[in-house]
Design an enzyme around this catalytic site. Structure first.
Site, PDB file in Angstrom:
ATOM      1  N   GLU A  84       0.831  -1.212   0.000  1.00 31.26           N
ATOM      2  CA  GLU A  84       0.000   0.000   0.000  1.00 31.26           C
ATOM      3  C   GLU A  84       0.858   1.252   0.000  1.00 31.26           C
ATOM      4  O   GLU A  84       1.736   1.415   0.853  1.00 31.26           O
ATOM      5  CB  GLU A  84      -0.914  -0.017   1.242  1.00 31.26           C
ATOM      6  CG  GLU A  84      -1.899   1.139   1.266  1.00 31.26           C
ATOM      7  CD  GLU A  84      -2.879   1.048   2.452  1.00 31.26           C
ATOM      8  OE1 GLU A  84      -3.188  -0.072   2.908  1.00 31.26           O
ATOM      9  OE2 GLU A  84      -3.317   2.123   2.901  1.00 31.26           O
ATOM     10  N   LYS A 274      -7.050  -0.838  11.662  1.00 33.11           N
ATOM     11  CA  LYS A 274      -6.515  -1.260  10.354  1.00 33.11           C
ATOM     12  C   LYS A 274      -5.265  -0.433  10.031  1.00 33.11           C
ATOM     13  O   LYS A 274      -4.260  -0.944   9.556  1.00 33.11           O
ATOM     14  CB  LYS A 274      -7.593  -1.094   9.274  1.00 33.11           C
ATOM     15  CG  LYS A 274      -7.215  -1.645   7.910  1.00 33.11           C
ATOM     16  CD  LYS A 274      -6.412  -0.699   7.039  1.00 33.11           C
ATOM     17  CE  LYS A 274      -6.124  -1.316   5.695  1.00 33.11           C
ATOM     18  NZ  LYS A 274      -5.198  -0.510   4.897  1.00 33.11           N
ATOM     19  N   ASP A 290       4.378 -14.496  11.504  1.00 35.45           N
ATOM     20  CA  ASP A 290       3.077 -14.951  11.011  1.00 35.45           C
ATOM     21  C   ASP A 290       2.038 -13.842  11.228  1.00 35.45           C
ATOM     22  O   ASP A 290       1.521 -13.668  12.330  1.00 35.45           O
ATOM     23  CB  ASP A 290       2.694 -16.220  11.791  1.00 35.45           C
ATOM     24  CG  ASP A 290       1.387 -16.820  11.341  1.00 35.45           C
ATOM     25  OD1 ASP A 290       0.591 -16.122  10.697  1.00 35.45           O
ATOM     26  OD2 ASP A 290       1.156 -18.009  11.658  1.00 35.45           O
ATOM     27  N   HIS A 387      -2.197  10.965   0.407  1.00 30.36           N
ATOM     28  CA  HIS A 387      -2.427   9.636  -0.140  1.00 30.36           C
ATOM     29  C   HIS A 387      -2.442   9.657  -1.662  1.00 30.36           C
ATOM     30  O   HIS A 387      -1.812   8.834  -2.320  1.00 30.36           O
ATOM     31  CB  HIS A 387      -3.772   9.125   0.386  1.00 30.36           C
ATOM     32  CG  HIS A 387      -3.932   7.668   0.274  1.00 30.36           C
ATOM     33  ND1 HIS A 387      -3.447   6.795   1.213  1.00 30.36           N
ATOM     34  CD2 HIS A 387      -4.495   6.906  -0.684  1.00 30.36           C
ATOM     35  CE1 HIS A 387      -3.717   5.582   0.855  1.00 30.36           C
ATOM     36  NE2 HIS A 387      -4.354   5.614  -0.302  1.00 30.36           N
TER      37      HIS A 387
HETATM   38  C1  MEV Z   1      -5.580   3.353   5.360  1.00 33.39           C
HETATM   39  O1  MEV Z   1      -4.902   2.190   4.965  1.00 33.39           O
HETATM   40  C2  MEV Z   1      -5.548   3.486   6.865  1.00 33.39           C
HETATM   41  C3  MEV Z   1      -6.371   4.636   7.429  1.00 33.39           C
HETATM   42  O2  MEV Z   1      -7.720   4.569   6.983  1.00 33.39           O
HETATM   43  C4  MEV Z   1      -6.324   4.502   8.939  1.00 33.39           C
HETATM   44  C5  MEV Z   1      -7.241   5.438   9.709  1.00 33.39           C
HETATM   45  O3  MEV Z   1      -8.271   5.854   9.174  1.00 33.39           O
HETATM   46  O4  MEV Z   1      -6.908   5.692  10.870  1.00 33.39           O
HETATM   47  C6  MEV Z   1      -5.826   5.983   7.001  1.00 33.39           C
END
Ligand code: MEV
Length: 434
Positions: A84, A274, A290, A387
């Protein structure tokens, strides 16, 4: 589609020939692509082929590095394997941000791992309890062949308990075993111990229990490791967070509020965590650990109080901003892929050949840094600005832009907002000589 028997017995060439002729319009093209990703070093290729089964090619992921991480006053360049865009850039930015504020501090809270022999027993609980206590020492003794080396190094089986789970499931009990596996992740060690305990338990029951016999259902480690925890944190005076004092205060307040939202709102908590796992998984993959085990354990931990919640916490007290994480991490720096995969060995060397405990701290910091970077963007500019800039290269590659086209497009977007359609349009204009 077509079924086949004996596929695993085919040679690699035979597997590819069968697959490409059955599943692809252009078998030759598919075969060539698979071969393009083979390593020309045959020994290295064989090593990779043998990591798993039915291998037909290699699947590359980018291997990057986030430098300048100060953790407990030691500076690390952290290896990260991730596809990513923006993740490594964000980690690096967070590292730099905290460098002149004392860096990250981290510690290991505990390193205990768990395994269970799950069994059913229809007899009297007090009979079972007596039987267990009478034989506990013997059950442990019969694992000594397996545990000898680990014990020599200071690890081994910590304890073995009988747990009554009949309130949750009729006749269900466990032999609940805790382990210290030192620098090994320990899955094989734990499972071997458990299978030995289960077998001894069965044999002793046959000899000693008259009537009802326990029925072993399965013996397996748990990837839930709430007592194998690393803690990482950063802190500084609120005023040091941004150049402008009032802005810094507002930023700190919004940041803490964003963490609180993730603590009480599962929809947000999942995305919040995430982002943390972006950093954690990337280091875990690079160091040959792992990531499925860690993912499963981390999310269970995030829901330990009955509702899925944030792994991080933040506070402002007496003008001090503090941000921290506590995360379960069962990691190894010996055994498994760590001594086999050349890039994993390189990653561990890059980190100064850490112990499992040191790696737990580095990984926790990577997760915290990632979360800091994401929240910093989210509560200020939003994440799309940074991003999409990082995503620009993916779009350019997707349209097979040449180096000179890339340079022109990147120059243009230094002063324009990136979107997929606007990149395509600018590229088209360049190609049309506009
Ligand atoms: C993207 O991979 C992760 C985010 O969505 C995490 C978040 O919103 O805190 C930017």
């Amino acid at each position: 589609m077509t079924k086949i028997s004996g596929f695993s017995k085919f040679s690699k060439d035979e597997k590819i020939a069968w697959l490409t002729t059955k599943y692809f319009d252009n078998a030759q093209k598919a075969r060539e692509l698979l071969q393009l990703y083979w390593n020309s070093d045959l020994k290295l290729q064989k090593l990779h082929d043998e990591f798993s089964e039915n291998t037909i090619s290699n699947f590359y992921l980018p291997f990057g590095v986030a430098p300048n991480f100060t953790i407990n006053n030691k500076v690390y360049a952290i290896p990260m394997t991730i596809e990513e865009s923006s993740v490594i850039a964000a980690a690096s930015k967070a590292a730099k941000f905290w460098n002149d504020k004392g860096g990250f501090s981290a510690k290991v809270i505990d390193t205990q791992k768990v395994g269970q022999v799950h069994f059913t027993y229809a007899g009297n609980f007090s009979t079972l309890k007596d039987f267990f206590h009478k034989n506990k020492a013997q059950l442990l003794k019969e694992t000594e062949n397996i545990t000898a080396n680990m014990v020599k190094r200071g690890g081994g089986i910590l304890d073995l308990e009988l747990r009554d789970k009949t309130k949750d499931l009729e006749n269900y009990y466990q032999l609940y075993c805790t382990f210290e596996t030192l620098d090994a992740m320990g899955a094989n060690f734990i499972n071997s111990c458990l299978e030995q305990i289960a077998s001894s338990f069965k044999n002793l029951a046959i000899q000693q229990l008259d009537d009802k016999k326990p029925q072993v259902i399965m013996s397996i480690l748990s990837n839930y490791v709430p007592n194998c925890i690393a803690h990482a944190e950063v802190s500084c005076p609120v005023a040091d967070l941004l150049d402008e004092k009032e802005e810094a205060k507002l930023f700190a307040q919004k940041f803490v509020e964003a963490v609180k939202i993730a603590q009480i709102e599962p929809y947000r908590a999942v995305t919040h965590n995430k982002g943390i796992m972006n950093g954690i998984d990337a280091v875990i993959l690079a160091t040959g650990n792992d990531f499925r085990a860690v993912e499963a354990g981390v999310h269970a931990y995030a829901a330990r109080n009955g509702q899925y919640s944030s792994l991080t916490q933040a506070s402002i007290e007496n003008g001090i901003f503090k941000f921290w994480i506590e995360v379960p991490l069962a990691l190894g720096t010996v055994g498994g892929l760590t001594s086999l995969h050349p890039l994993v060995k390189l990653a561990l060397e890059m980190l100064g050949k850490p112990s499992a405990k040191e790696l737990m701290q580095i990984v926790a910091v990577a997760g915290l840094a990632q979360n800091f970077a994401a929240l910093k963007s989210l509560v200020t500019t939003g994440i799309q600005e940074g991003h999409m800039k990082m995503h620009l290269m993916n779009i350019l590659n997707q349209f097979q832009a040449t180096n000179s086209e890339k340079e022109k497009v990147i120059e243009y977007f230094k002063s324009h907002t990136v979107s997929h359609s606007s990149v395509v349009k600018v590229l088209e204009n360049i190609r049309n000589g506009a």
